[in-house]
Write an enzyme that holds these catalytic residues in place. Structure first.
Site, PDB file in Angstrom:
ATOM      1  N   LYS B  78       0.866  -1.183   0.000  1.00 35.73           N
ATOM      2  CA  LYS B  78       0.000   0.000   0.000  1.00 35.73           C
ATOM      3  C   LYS B  78       0.905   1.235   0.000  1.00 35.73           C
ATOM      4  CE  LYS B  78      -3.802   1.991   2.741  1.00 35.73           C
ATOM      5  NZ  LYS B  78      -4.743   1.761   3.860  1.00 35.73           N
ATOM      6  N   SER B 153      -9.452   1.906   3.022  1.00 34.55           N
ATOM      7  CA  SER B 153      -8.587   2.625   2.112  1.00 34.55           C
ATOM      8  C   SER B 153      -7.552   1.731   1.411  1.00 34.55           C
ATOM      9  CB  SER B 153      -7.826   3.703   2.891  1.00 34.55           C
ATOM     10  OG  SER B 153      -7.003   3.122   3.895  1.00 34.55           O
ATOM     11  N   SER B 177      -9.976  -0.238   7.214  1.00 30.96           N
ATOM     12  CA  SER B 177      -9.370  -0.114   5.879  1.00 30.96           C
ATOM     13  C   SER B 177      -8.682  -1.365   5.358  1.00 30.96           C
ATOM     14  CB  SER B 177      -8.361   1.039   5.871  1.00 30.96           C
ATOM     15  OG  SER B 177      -9.020   2.269   5.916  1.00 30.96           O
TER      16      SER B 177
END
Lengths: 62, 469
Positions: B78, B153, B177
């Site tokens: 990420k 996210s 997330s």
């Protein structure tokens, strides 16, 4: 959600942040502020005065 | 092209000399080339680095055998995880040219385990603002239907795993997330116990709610990734100084005799989920019961209490992180994030302290309720993935998050696929255990996963030489 705070009081609150907000952005935040009021009320229920926060300072912690 | 492999499958083949890390990496790079223009899951592909990692793994393995189950396994991070010498943006214009000097602790640990780094994955801006269409990179799209949302996210990780662009990857979870996108994209994702995995070198959002963790196709793959990521780190003040157990030691132990509490009022009343999600959850509970678990309903404070506590802490801490940039570069943020963050500047100090006092009360409640249980179960998302252009700016206020309670309390929670809705999009549930009881959590989730057929189905995105068929 319609906020309880007056537009004048909200303008003071916004000014305190020092953020460079446009009129449109101020209007957007005012429209959402009712949620903040609702959340603040929910977490501020009555509790004994000695109740401590979840994060407590620990002496000597590195 | 063959169906994607899991980490467990690929590592067995590599150990047996039947699969080359170089070929496996080339396969992933071909999938990325063909599918990323549709999925937007990667915002940076590090093909040269990946091939160098793969060749090094191959040479090492041919000489000494694999150093562990992640040796030669392609993954990605990420884009809030710092990567030395490789751009780390937080998916934000503000860090568009940011090149860290040092890897995040978890990135370094995964590299040390032998992983091959394919690149950096899309996220919501600074892990909070999305899906956004006004950033330098587009938002990731759902591999089961690219018109739909991935959740966030950790959106790029969620999108990249199902069609095999990566075998696993990193995520972060401040209010859901990891678990949210894992559910909407039909994979497994674990938010470990607060303190188990270092956050050092990961762009912060909310210091007391942020967790790092892995996402992958299966529960067992998550256990393998977490084994490499977990452990004490003096560079993270929240890091727990305790031994890391073997997360797969009891993974095949089944659920017979486990006491599972269902927080039914969460998903039936407090945030009533849609019928497909509810039916799939009820079916999952029947599976667990048939496997020998004892199932009973339990009750906690209203979900809105946990969610309010989470929102106040998250937004105030996030504002503290971002205030200098908000004041100097307000319009460099995407609209979604800057509006969400700006609300944090309107909270009062006393509200934050009251939220932290409420947090302690809720932690005590959760511990007391868990005393007689091994695992908790509830929903993750109310429905399958909405269309990507139909996610409201203030969605977090409209209904309380089903995931936030376990960020507030720091309990480990894993999401697993429970089937598919009428439109073919994935559904899921979350299982929760006591702090640092990840081995038991993996055991329960693995028992469910291997008793159901959902891992045999991948999204129908065909990889052709010329692109997506």
């Amino acid at each position: 959600m319609k906020p309880m705070i007056s537009e004048d009081a909200f303008a003071v609150l916004l000014a305190q942040t020092g953020l460079p907000l446009s009129t449109e952005q101020k209007k957007t935040l005012h429209g959402a502020y009712g949620y903040v009021e609702q959340i603040a009320a929910r977490i501020s229920g009555p509790r004994p005065r000695e109740v401590e926060p979840a994060m407590i300072f620990r002496a000597g912690a590195k | 092209m063959a169906p994607p492999l899991t980490i467990t499958e690929a590592s067995s083949l590599i150990a047996a000399g039947k699969l080359s890390p170089v070929e496996l990496t080339q396969d992933c790079l071909e999938r990325i080339e063909a599918l990323n223009p549709v999925l937007n899951s990667f915002i940076l592909v590090t093909a040269d680095r990946a091939m160098a990692d793969a060749r090094a793994a191959e040479a090492r393995i041919s000489k000494h055998g694999p150093k562990g189950p992640l040796d030669g396994i392609p993954i990605a991070h990420k884009d809030i995880y710092n990567t030395a010498g490789i751009r780390t943006t937080g998916h934000s214009r503000l860090l568009e040219h940011n090149i860290p000097e040092k890897d995040a602790t978890t990135v370094a640990k995964l590299a040390e385990a032998g992983t091959v780094m394919l690149g950096k994955l899309a996220t919501h801006e600074f892990a909070m603002g999305g899906p956004s269409f006004d950033l330098p990179w587009p938002p990731a799209r759902n591999p089961w239907n690219p018109d739909h949302f991935t959740g966030g996210s950790s959106s790029g990780t969620g999108a990249a795993v199902p069609p095999g662009l990566i075998l696993g990857g990193t995520g972060s979870d401040t209010g859901g997330s990891i678990r949210g996108p894992a559910t909407l994209c039909g994979i497994a994702g674990i938010k470990p116990t607060y303190g188990l995995c270092s956050r050092a070198g990961v762009l912060p959002l909310s210091f007391t709610l942020d967790h790092t963790g892995p996402m992958a196709w299966t529960v067992e793959d998550c256990a393998i990734l977490l084994q490499a990521m977990a452990g004490y780190d003096p560079d993270d003040p929240a890091s727990a100084d305790r031994p890391v157990p073997n997360f797969r030691a009891e993974i095949n132990g089944g659920v017979k005799g486990l006491r599972i509490g269902v927080i039914r009022h969460y998903h039936e009343v407090d945030h009533a989920v849609g019928e497909p999600t509810r039916n799939a959850l009820d079916d999952a509970l029947s599976v667990l019961q048939d496997l020998g678990a004892e199932i009973r309903d339990v009750k906690l404070s209203p979900l809105a209490d946990y969610a309010a506590c989470a929102w106040m802490i998250l937004t105030t801490e996030a504002y503290a992180v971002h205030e200098p940039w908000l004041k100097s570069e307000f319009n460099s943020y995407g609209e979604l994030l800057r509006d969400r963050l700006a609300l944090g500047g309107l909270t009062r100090g006393v509200d934050y302290v009251q939220a932290m006092r409420r947090r302690r009360e809720l932690c005590v409640e959760m511990a007391s309720m868990m005393a007689g249980l091994d695992v908790l179960v509830t929903a993750v998302q109310p429905n399958d993935a909405p269309r990507i252009d139909e996610v409201p700016k203030w969605a977090m206020f409209e209904k309380p998050s089903l995931m936030a309670p376990f960020n507030v309390t720091g309990y480990p929670a894993i999401s697993v696929c429970t089937g598919f809705g009428p439109g073919g999009l994935p559904l899921g549930m979350q299982l929760v255990a006591k702090p640092f009881a990840e081995p038991l959590l993996f055991r329960a989730a693995h028992a469910y996963e291997t008793a159901t057929p959902w891992r045999t189905r991948r999204p129908e995105m065909k990889v052709e030489a010329s692109g997506v068929a």
